[in-house]
Design a protein around this motif. Structure first.
Motif, PDB file in Angstrom:
ATOM      1  N   GLU A   1       0.835  -1.207   0.000  1.00  0.00           N
ATOM      2  CA  GLU A   1       0.000   0.000   0.000  1.00  0.00           C
ATOM      3  C   GLU A   1       0.869   1.256   0.000  1.00  0.00           C
ATOM      4  OE1 GLU A   1      -3.778   2.012   2.325  1.00  0.00           O
ATOM      5  OE2 GLU A   1      -3.044   0.040   2.909  1.00  0.00           O
ATOM      6  N   TYR A   2       1.972   1.229   0.748  1.00  0.00           N
ATOM      7  CA  TYR A   2       2.856   2.400   0.742  1.00  0.00           C
ATOM      8  C   TYR A   2       3.508   2.588  -0.625  1.00  0.00           C
ATOM      9  CZ  TYR A   2       2.435   3.233   5.750  1.00  0.00           C
ATOM     10  OH  TYR A   2       1.950   3.542   6.984  1.00  0.00           O
ATOM     11  N   LEU A   3       3.875   1.478  -1.286  1.00  0.00           N
ATOM     12  CA  LEU A   3       4.421   1.598  -2.641  1.00  0.00           C
ATOM     13  C   LEU A   3       3.383   2.171  -3.587  1.00  0.00           C
ATOM     14  CD1 LEU A   3       6.380  -1.773  -2.888  1.00  0.00           C
ATOM     15  CD2 LEU A   3       7.375   0.515  -2.909  1.00  0.00           C
ATOM     16  N   ALA A   4       2.132   1.721  -3.433  1.00  0.00           N
ATOM     17  CA  ALA A   4       1.065   2.246  -4.285  1.00  0.00           C
ATOM     18  C   ALA A   4       0.859   3.737  -4.028  1.00  0.00           C
ATOM     19  CB  ALA A   4      -0.230   1.473  -4.025  1.00  0.00           C
ATOM     20  N   ARG A   5       1.010   4.149  -2.757  1.00  0.00           N
ATOM     21  CA  ARG A   5       0.864   5.572  -2.457  1.00  0.00           C
ATOM     22  C   ARG A   5       1.923   6.396  -3.189  1.00  0.00           C
ATOM     23  NH1 ARG A   5       1.960   7.991   3.491  1.00  0.00           N
ATOM     24  NH2 ARG A   5       0.377   6.464   4.111  1.00  0.00           N
ATOM     25  N   LEU A   6       3.167   5.895  -3.185  1.00  0.00           N
ATOM     26  CA  LEU A   6       4.225   6.608  -3.905  1.00  0.00           C
ATOM     27  C   LEU A   6       3.946   6.583  -5.400  1.00  0.00           C
ATOM     28  CD1 LEU A   6       6.880   8.105  -4.076  1.00  0.00           C
ATOM     29  CD2 LEU A   6       8.072   5.909  -4.067  1.00  0.00           C
ATOM     30  N   GLY A   7       3.440   5.444  -5.920  1.00  0.00           N
ATOM     31  CA  GLY A   7       3.119   5.378  -7.338  1.00  0.00           C
ATOM     32  C   GLY A   7       2.091   6.413  -7.723  1.00  0.00           C
ATOM     33  N   ARG A   8       1.062   6.574  -6.884  1.00  0.00           N
ATOM     34  CA  ARG A   8       0.030   7.575  -7.156  1.00  0.00           C
ATOM     35  C   ARG A   8       0.620   8.977  -7.120  1.00  0.00           C
ATOM     36  NH1 ARG A   8      -3.181   5.836  -3.691  1.00  0.00           N
ATOM     37  NH2 ARG A   8      -2.726   7.200  -1.945  1.00  0.00           N
ATOM     38  N   LEU A   9       1.445   9.245  -6.108  1.00  0.00           N
ATOM     39  CA  LEU A   9       2.073  10.550  -5.987  1.00  0.00           C
ATOM     40  C   LEU A   9       3.001  10.818  -7.166  1.00  0.00           C
ATOM     41  CD1 LEU A   9       2.674  13.058  -4.199  1.00  0.00           C
ATOM     42  CD2 LEU A   9       4.509  11.731  -3.144  1.00  0.00           C
TER      43      LEU A   9
END
Length: 685
Positions: free
Chosen positions: A145-153
């Motif tokens: 989920e944290y990786l996905a957050r960075l991907g979105r950002l």
């Protein structure tokens, strides 16, 4: 007969058994026929948040979450009529409700005592939330989920400085450590600059520089070019530990290099005041975070270099550079999330399901946003099917009503005889969303957004010349906004052209629409007048004699025969692991290789593989397409399925490969893999 127990003087069986009951490491409940607790041991009381005396006389139904209590009562009644032993681990994991309302994942074993003349059942309860495998699975879901957050950002942010500031915060929060820092190598290569961080020590203020020497902690990481773990700075011998580290109480650390196109450009480092704080999972997470950051920085540099580019081909160079690594990363994230989502341990864990669901949605959005960049350069792989326009437009407009400005009135009009369109349903929906967002920005004070669809009648000469002969569906989106001047209309479909203020748009929306429709063998019409609004019309080919595109996951899964022998060739270890999980789930027999050269050693005359699943780009060695040609020469009946995160590679393979080779873009789900395998096997036969 069972011989009597031989006990030391002063002990009787009653004392021994009550002591055993109280000391047993699992929670034990003695339950009567009415479901009331007769006895409970301290472990059960501690696990469930009660005192032992509070559990006595309590119904076991009170220990079941409210949502499943009726189902549990029905099960208990049925069990009372036919009691049977149920050992630990023979049923899916369950959830128990604690006294404070919180929930805990448990396994439960049941032992009826009726055969021994007692009207009771012993329930043994074990907390599985502390199982290492469950902890690890939940931790990996959290990291995803944290990786996905960075991907979105990364996709949304245009300023690389923002990423450099946010990544340390994400790393510190995810790993639950006190300090995280990003260091960037200066152009001279002699110094490292603090580009972002949390919990910085005195000598590491934002913007400060540190000498790049191999006898320093950072210089050692850059010289090694691989992750470095420090278990305890107080006993470190590989480099000189700065006094400031020990004065700040730092004990352990994990650092990974930050790379751009194979060149080390910095490091991402986390530190803790606890010894031996970092394990393999945390190392893999930090590496993924650093790889994604490096890819995003590379993208930002490329975008800046292409600010004045006027050709769609230039944009292809931008998108191709990040697609492979990013799509491989998304394959690993989505694949592991799907495996975790299907684990029985998560079935009744509402918090775990929310975490996995959020991470899955974010990773899908990352894939969609990468697809946007590929769309306008016409380098995306389209999966055209017959699209029921009516079924597409109504759910889409329902979503828009909930998300757009409430002052915008949305209407839909689909002709009763509107034929099905031949297009990629997902890309068509994305194109319509792009148009709707542009329309919203043109109606700041509200207005009307009208969707319509019908068979295209007589086309203007210019469109007919562009489209040629054939039947087409016209899907039009009309707004009552500000409209466009002639000068704006001429450039409306150019990449990076936008009339919005800085930060409000990328100029990719209509370019994406244009590239998708042209690649779909269609055309785009634009009619706009200043002050009166804009109508954008998409002309797409009519699907000839095809059924509407529907999810094929179940059918495809059934179409893959059990025991299918698959040779998998993938150079990325984590993507291999995802493919292995998926294929095992489909009942396949696997041989897995990291290179084409290894695979060729297995492709002997005696080999009996049914399908070759290979990545196209396999590092420095032979490419997957070359491997596939050799494999089919040795085994003419072998089905071929090529996969890649590079859309341009798949397009080249589509043009140059035999018609019976199937193509699979990354990232892919298990159902998408199964569908592609079914198609490849069907083609081969």
């Amino acid at each position: 007969m069972t011989p009597p127990l031989s006990l030391p003087d002063g002990f009787d069986e009653r004392t021994v058994f009550r002591t055993l009951f109280a000391a047993y490491p699992d929670g034990l409940l003695l339950v009567d026929a009415q479901g009331l607790i007769v006895l409970a041991n301290p472990t059960a009381a501690s696990l469930l948040g009660y005192r032992v005396d509070e559990l006595i006389g309590t119904s076991v139904d009170a220990l079941v979450p409210d949502a499943i209590r009726p189902r549990h009562a029905s099960y208990r009644n049925a069990y009372a009529h036919a009691p049977r032993a149920r050992p630990m681990g023979t049923q899916m994991e369950l959830v128990a409700k604690r006294r404070d309302g919180s929930e805990v994942m448990v396994e439960i074993a049941l032992s009826p005592l009726q055969d021994h003349g007692l009207p009771f059942v012993v329930a043994a309860i074990r907390d599985i939330g502390a199982y290492p495998r469950v902890k690890q699975a939940l931790q990996r879901a959290r990291y995803s989920e944290y990786l996905a957050r960075l991907g979105r950002l990364a996709v949304d942010a245009r300023d690389p400085k923002l990423l450099l500031q946010q990544v340390p915060a994400i790393a510190a929060e995810a790993l639950e450590v006190e300090m995280a820092v990003v260091f960037v190598l200066e152009a001279s290569g002699l110094e490292l600059r603090v580009a972002g961080g949390v919990g910085l020590i005195a000598d590491e203020a934002l913007g400060a520089t540190i000498a790049n020497r191999s006898d320093t902690p950072l210089g050692f990481v850059l010289a090694q070019g691989r992750p470095v773990v420090v278990e305890d700075f107080r006993s470190e011998q590989r480099f000189t530990v700065p006094p400031g580290y020990l004065e700040a109480g730092l004990v352990s650390a994990l650092a990974v290099p930050l790379s751009d196109r194979g060149r080390v450009i910095g490091a991402l480092k986390v530190r803790s005041r606890r010894a031996r704080r970092f394990d393999d999972d945390e190392q893999r997470f930090l590496e993924s975070l650093a790889n994604l950051l490096g890819t995003c920085l590379q993208r930002a540099q490329t975008e800046e270099a292409l600010n004045h580019a006027q050709r769609l081909e230039s944009v292809g160079q931008l998108t191709g550079g990040i697609a492979h690594d990013f799509n491989n990363l998304l394959t690993v994230i989505q694949g592991n999330l799907q495996v975790l989502e299907e684990r029985p341990a998560l079935a009744e864990d509402s918090v775990g399901q929310q975490l996995v669901g959020a991470a899955m949605r974010a990773s899908r959005r990352g894939a969609e946003l990468t697809g946007k960049l590929l769309a306008f350069s016409r380098r995306q792989v389209l999966l055209p099917c017959a699209v029921d326009v009516h079924s597409l437009l109504h759910p889409l407009t329902d979503i828009l009503r909930r998300t757009l400005d409430q002052r915008i009135r949305i209407t839909v009009e689909v002709a009763p005889d509107c034929p099905m369109a031949l297009a990629d349903a997902g890309q068509l929906e994305a194109a319509l969303l792009n148009i709707a967002i542009n329309a919203r920005d043109a109606m700041l004070d509200g207005g009307t957004l009208h969707f319509s669809a019908a068979a295209a009648g007589a086309l203007p000469d210019a469109l007919r010349q562009e489209l040629g002969e054939g039947r087409f569906v016209c899907i039009a989106v009309a707004d009552t906004g500000t409209g466009m001047s002639d000068a704006v209309k001429e450039r409306a479909f150019e990449p990076f052209f936008t009339t919005k203020e800085a930060g409000r748009g990328t100029g990719l929306g209509l370019s994406t629409v244009y590239g998708f429709v042209k690649q779909s063998q269609g055309a785009v019409g634009l009619d706009s007048t200043p002050g009166q609004g804009t109508t954008i019309s998409l002309y797409l080919p009519v699907a000839q004699g095809a059924q509407a595109g529907l999810p094929e996951a179940d059918a495809a899964g059934n179409a893959v025969p059990a025991g299918l022998k698959v040779l998998v060739v993938e150079d990325d270890a984590e993507v291999r692991a995802v493919a292995r999980h998926f294929l095992h789930g489909l009942g396949c027999v696997l041989s897995v290789c990291a290179s084409a050269e290894q695979a060729l050693q297995l492709l002997t005359p005696q080999a009996d593989f049914d399908l070759l699943l290979t990545d196209i780009a396999l590092g420095a060695g032979m490419r997957g397409t070359e491997l596939a040609r050799i494999a089919q020469q040795r085994r003419p009946g072998l089905a071929i399925l090529l996969m890649s995160g590079f859309s341009s590679e798949l397009l080249d393979a589509d043009r140059e490969s035999p018609a019976d080779w199937e193509l699979l873009p990354k990232p892919y789900s298990r159902s998408e893999l199964a569908q592609a395998m079914a198609r490849a096997l069907g083609q081969g036969r």
